[in-house]
Scaffold this motif. Structure first.
Motif, short mmCIF file in Angstrom:
data_model
loop_
_atom_site.label_atom_id
_atom_site.label_comp_id
_atom_site.label_asym_id
_atom_site.label_seq_id
_atom_site.Cartn_x
_atom_site.Cartn_y
_atom_site.Cartn_z
N SER A 1 69.68 19.72 39.58
CA SER A 1 69.98 19.24 38.23
C SER A 1 69.09 19.94 37.22
O SER A 1 68.23 20.74 37.56
CB SER A 1 69.77 17.72 38.16
N GLY A 2 69.28 19.60 35.96
CA GLY A 2 68.43 20.10 34.89
C GLY A 2 68.52 21.59 34.65
O GLY A 2 69.59 22.20 34.78
N VAL A 3 67.38 22.18 34.31
CA VAL A 3 67.29 23.59 33.97
C VAL A 3 67.76 24.47 35.13
O VAL A 3 68.47 25.46 34.92
CB VAL A 3 65.83 23.96 33.58
N VAL A 4 67.39 24.10 36.34
CA VAL A 4 67.77 24.90 37.50
C VAL A 4 69.28 24.89 37.68
O VAL A 4 69.90 25.94 37.88
CB VAL A 4 67.04 24.42 38.77
N THR B 1 74.55 27.65 37.45
CA THR B 1 75.99 27.37 37.31
C THR B 1 76.60 27.92 36.03
O THR B 1 77.80 27.74 35.80
CB THR B 1 76.27 25.86 37.38
N THR B 2 75.82 28.57 35.18
CA THR B 2 76.38 29.12 33.95
C THR B 2 76.18 30.64 33.92
O THR B 2 75.33 31.18 34.62
CB THR B 2 75.70 28.51 32.70
N GLY B 3 76.97 31.29 33.10
CA GLY B 3 76.82 32.73 32.91
C GLY B 3 77.41 33.55 34.03
O GLY B 3 78.00 33.03 34.98
N PRO B 4 77.21 34.86 33.93
CA PRO B 4 77.81 35.77 34.90
C PRO B 4 77.11 35.71 36.25
O PRO B 4 75.97 35.27 36.36
CB PRO B 4 77.60 37.15 34.25
N LEU B 5 77.82 36.18 37.26
CA LEU B 5 77.21 36.31 38.58
C LEU B 5 76.30 37.53 38.58
O LEU B 5 76.57 38.52 37.91
CB LEU B 5 78.29 36.47 39.66
N PRO B 6 75.22 37.46 39.34
CA PRO B 6 74.31 38.62 39.39
C PRO B 6 74.94 39.78 40.15
O PRO B 6 75.78 39.58 41.03
CB PRO B 6 73.09 38.07 40.13
N LYS B 7 74.54 40.97 39.79
CA LYS B 7 74.98 42.16 40.52
C LYS B 7 73.89 42.51 41.53
O LYS B 7 72.77 42.81 41.15
CB LYS B 7 75.20 43.31 39.55
N LEU B 8 74.25 42.42 42.79
CA LEU B 8 73.28 42.66 43.87
C LEU B 8 73.66 43.93 44.63
O LEU B 8 74.84 44.18 44.86
CB LEU B 8 73.26 41.48 44.84
N PRO B 9 72.66 44.71 45.03
CA PRO B 9 72.96 45.88 45.85
C PRO B 9 73.52 45.45 47.19
O PRO B 9 73.25 44.36 47.67
CB PRO B 9 71.60 46.57 46.02
#
Length: 135
Positions: free
Chosen positions: A49-52, A57-65
């Motif tokens: 919950s909260g900030v974590v 759960t918001t914004g784009p998915l990270p780009k991972l190698p």
């Protein structure tokens, strides 16, 4: 005192968390395992919950190698360390929550398919070390 995270900071938290899951999953790859592992990880991340929760759960998915474990680690482990620094600075009460969520997701992924392999355990230990680094 909680401060709002920037989009870049949220992406750093997400890169660390999702990357940790990917690192463990990649330690013992397999298609059926991947499906089970993704459900296991999403369950752990949904329990927060909260900030974590907002960061994960918001914004784009990270780009991972995707090329090699060492390349994945070179992005994920620094992101985990930086995520802890960000939270210490902006929302100290959430540092423990972030660590717990990331480690729970990594552990659930490892256990989702035939138990924890030595490679998965080693990946979790590297994740644990990155999360424990002092800022």
């Amino acid at each position: 005192m909680e401060q709002r995270l920037t989009a870049e900071e949220r992406l750093t938290l997400k890169t660390g968390a999702f990357g940790a899951v990917f690192l463990v999953s990649n330690a013992d790859p397999g298609m059926l395992a991947l499906v089970r592992e993704s459900f296991a990880a999403s369950g752990a991340m949904a329990d927060t919950s909260g900030v974590v929760k907002e960061a994960l759960t918001t914004g784009p998915l990270p780009k991972l190698p995707r090329d090699s474990d060492s390349e994945i680690e070179s992005v994920v482990l620094p992101a985990l360390r930086r995520a802890v620094e960000i939270l210490r600075e902006k929302s100290p009460v959430d540092v423990g929550t972030y660590r717990e969520v990331v480690l729970a997701a990594a552990d659930r992924v490892a256990r989702a398919h035939h138990g924890v392999t030595p490679k998965e355990a080693a990946a979790i230990e590297r994740i644990r070390d990155a999360l424990a680094q002092p800022a």
